[in-house]
Design an enzyme around this catalytic site. Structure first.
Site, PDB file in Angstrom:
ATOM      1  N   GLU A  37       0.867  -1.185   0.000  1.00 44.35           N
ATOM      2  CA  GLU A  37       0.000   0.000   0.000  1.00 44.35           C
ATOM      3  C   GLU A  37       0.904   1.236   0.000  1.00 44.35           C
ATOM      4  O   GLU A  37       1.838   1.334   0.806  1.00 44.35           O
ATOM      5  CB  GLU A  37      -0.877  -0.028   1.258  1.00 44.35           C
ATOM      6  CG  GLU A  37      -1.496   1.309   1.666  1.00 44.35           C
ATOM      7  CD  GLU A  37      -2.388   1.933   0.599  1.00 44.35           C
ATOM      8  OE1 GLU A  37      -3.322   1.245   0.135  1.00 44.35           O
ATOM      9  OE2 GLU A  37      -2.134   3.096   0.224  1.00 44.35           O
ATOM     10  N   ASP A  95      -6.346  -3.806  -5.565  1.00 44.53           N
ATOM     11  CA  ASP A  95      -7.457  -3.083  -4.935  1.00 44.53           C
ATOM     12  C   ASP A  95      -7.046  -1.615  -4.869  1.00 44.53           C
ATOM     13  O   ASP A  95      -6.696  -1.083  -3.816  1.00 44.53           O
ATOM     14  CB  ASP A  95      -7.687  -3.664  -3.532  1.00 44.53           C
ATOM     15  CG  ASP A  95      -8.767  -2.890  -2.790  1.00 44.53           C
ATOM     16  OD1 ASP A  95      -8.719  -2.882  -1.525  1.00 44.53           O
ATOM     17  OD2 ASP A  95      -9.616  -2.273  -3.444  1.00 44.53           O
ATOM     18  N   PRO A 150      -1.954   8.524  -7.652  1.00 42.70           N
ATOM     19  CA  PRO A 150      -1.012   7.408  -7.422  1.00 42.70           C
ATOM     20  C   PRO A 150      -1.480   6.098  -8.052  1.00 42.70           C
ATOM     21  O   PRO A 150      -0.684   5.214  -8.346  1.00 42.70           O
ATOM     22  CB  PRO A 150      -0.951   7.309  -5.896  1.00 42.70           C
ATOM     23  CG  PRO A 150      -2.169   7.984  -5.386  1.00 42.70           C
ATOM     24  CD  PRO A 150      -2.498   9.043  -6.390  1.00 42.70           C
TER      25      PRO A 150
HETATM   26  N1  SAM Z   1     -10.903  -1.300  -0.798  1.00 46.28           N
HETATM   27  C1  SAM Z   1     -11.667  -0.127  -1.173  1.00 46.28           C
HETATM   28  C2  SAM Z   1     -12.784  -0.500  -2.077  1.00 46.28           C
HETATM   29  O1  SAM Z   1     -13.696  -1.123  -1.560  1.00 46.28           O
HETATM   30  O2  SAM Z   1     -12.751  -0.133  -3.241  1.00 46.28           O
HETATM   31  C3  SAM Z   1     -10.895   0.993  -1.781  1.00 46.28           C
HETATM   32  C4  SAM Z   1      -9.633   0.732  -2.360  1.00 46.28           C
HETATM   33  S1  SAM Z   1      -8.287   1.116  -1.365  1.00 46.28           S
HETATM   34  C5  SAM Z   1      -8.741   2.412  -0.300  1.00 46.28           C
HETATM   35  C6  SAM Z   1      -7.302   1.920  -2.614  1.00 46.28           C
HETATM   36  C7  SAM Z   1      -5.894   2.069  -2.138  1.00 46.28           C
HETATM   37  O3  SAM Z   1      -4.983   2.067  -3.236  1.00 46.28           O
HETATM   38  C8  SAM Z   1      -5.633   3.378  -1.393  1.00 46.28           C
HETATM   39  O4  SAM Z   1      -5.357   3.098  -0.032  1.00 46.28           O
HETATM   40  C9  SAM Z   1      -4.435   4.004  -2.116  1.00 46.28           C
HETATM   41  O5  SAM Z   1      -3.539   4.655  -1.244  1.00 46.28           O
HETATM   42  C10 SAM Z   1      -3.833   2.774  -2.773  1.00 46.28           C
HETATM   43  N2  SAM Z   1      -2.948   3.054  -3.913  1.00 46.28           N
HETATM   44  C11 SAM Z   1      -3.140   3.955  -4.905  1.00 46.28           C
HETATM   45  N3  SAM Z   1      -2.095   3.929  -5.761  1.00 46.28           N
HETATM   46  C12 SAM Z   1      -1.228   2.966  -5.312  1.00 46.28           C
HETATM   47  C13 SAM Z   1       0.029   2.471  -5.768  1.00 46.28           C
HETATM   48  N4  SAM Z   1       0.601   2.963  -6.873  1.00 46.28           N
HETATM   49  N5  SAM Z   1       0.621   1.477  -5.059  1.00 46.28           N
HETATM   50  C14 SAM Z   1       0.032   0.970  -3.931  1.00 46.28           C
HETATM   51  N6  SAM Z   1      -1.149   1.419  -3.422  1.00 46.28           N
HETATM   52  C15 SAM Z   1      -1.771   2.407  -4.129  1.00 46.28           C
END
Ligand code: SAM
Length: 280
Positions: free
Chosen positions: A104, A154, A161
């Site tokens: 993450e 996810d 990002p």
């Molecule tokens: N699980 C939730 C859902 O029900 O859709 C939402 C998804 S989760 C909050 C998305 C995560 O992806 C975020 O915490 C964000 O920080 C992370 N994220 C975005 N870009 C990323 C990257 N390049 N590498 C790793 N994590 C990333």
């Protein structure tokens, strides 16, 4: 009454009544908002886009984990890219034989969700089988030498990002990290409004994997109809797994679910004609 209006699709979208703003900060990667709502409980919003709610998070978290895990049948190593709220990790670890590495990019999302929306991870981050790495997912898949039976992306939407997690280079990195029967599954938006995102991902999958496609889940919070979850596999066409085998694996696992079940597993692969045409 405060109303939150989501702008993800520009001209059309959803609104929700807010009873309180529980958290608001700006991390190095995104704006992080947690709001209290009378209907959906607490809601995580990143850069103005609804990510997940306490009330209906199980639709998505169960479909992005149990479908590929019961299709595979013998997974022991899972990689979660993104997933900061912990919902995917929680559902993965319901499979006793599984160890999960979660990469993450934003540690602040993890900290905020563990503290203010604890029901999503439900203690999963403290599980001895869980490994949390705070890093960019594309960097991890390109530099790691580890092998996984399942990779779950996810992520946020392809902006900020999350954009790199929708590229051919990233999917190639996932291909290299997958074991011979390994399965990749991806969050691919709501195709009625985000069709090109799905078309692009499936095009990349087709160039890299022998088997690929997508399946559907309708999540109340994700405005615009069915959500598409992409899949790609090196070893087999997971739409053809014997339904009796899926049922047997599900029964043997004795995992309590609120949305996923073997009938939903089969039905999720039914693709509407307009998307079949869009994907050629
Ligand atoms: N699980 C939730 C859902 O029900 O859709 C939402 C998804 S989760 C909050 C998305 C995560 O992806 C975020 O915490 C964000 O920080 C992370 N994220 C975005 N870009 C990323 C990257 N390049 N590498 C790793 N994590 C990333």
């Amino acid at each position: 009454m405060i109303v939150y209006q989501e702008a993800l699709h520009g001209t059309n979208g959803q609104f929700m009544q807010i009873s309180a703003i529980v958290h608001h900060s700006k991390s190095a990667f995104q704006e992080i908002l947690v709001v209290e709502t009378p209907r959906m409980g607490r809601v995580l919003i990143l850069d103005g886009i609804v990510q997940t709610t306490e009330k209906d998070e199980f639709f998505y978290h169960e479909m992005l984990t149990h479908l590929p895990l019961f299709a595979h049948g013998a997974a022991t190593r899972a990689l979660i890219i993104g997933g900061g709220d912990g919902g995917i990790l929680r559902e993965c670890l319901k499979h006793g034989a599984l160890r999960a590495t979660m990469v993450e990019i934003d540690g602040e999302v993890v900290e905020v969700c563990r503290r203010l929306m604890p029901s999503l991870s439900a203690g999963a981050f403290a599980d001895a089988r869980a490994e949390l790495i705070i890093a960019d997912g594309i960097k991890y898949v390109l530099e790691s030498r580890a092998s996984f039976d399942l990779i779950i992306v996810d992520s946020t939407d392809p902006a900020g990002p999350g954009a790199v997690l929708f590229t051919e280079a990233f999917y190639r990195g996932c291909l290299d990290r997958l074991s011979p029967r390994g399965i990749l599954v991806t969050q691919n938006g709501v195709p009625f409004y985000q069709r090109q995102e799905l078309v692009d991902s499936v095009r990349f999958f087709r160039g890299l994997f022998p088997f690929s496609g997508f399946y559907r889940v309708a999540v109340p919070t994700y405005f615009g109809g069915d959500m598409a979850l992409g899949w790609a596999c090196k070893g087999e066409d997971i739409t053809r797994t014997d339904p009796a085998l899926i049922r047997a694996r599900f029964q043997a696992a004795k995992i309590a679910t609120q949305y996923y079940n073997p009938a939903i597993h089969q039905a999720a692969f039914a693709v509407p004609a307009y998307l079949e045409a869009a994907l050629g």
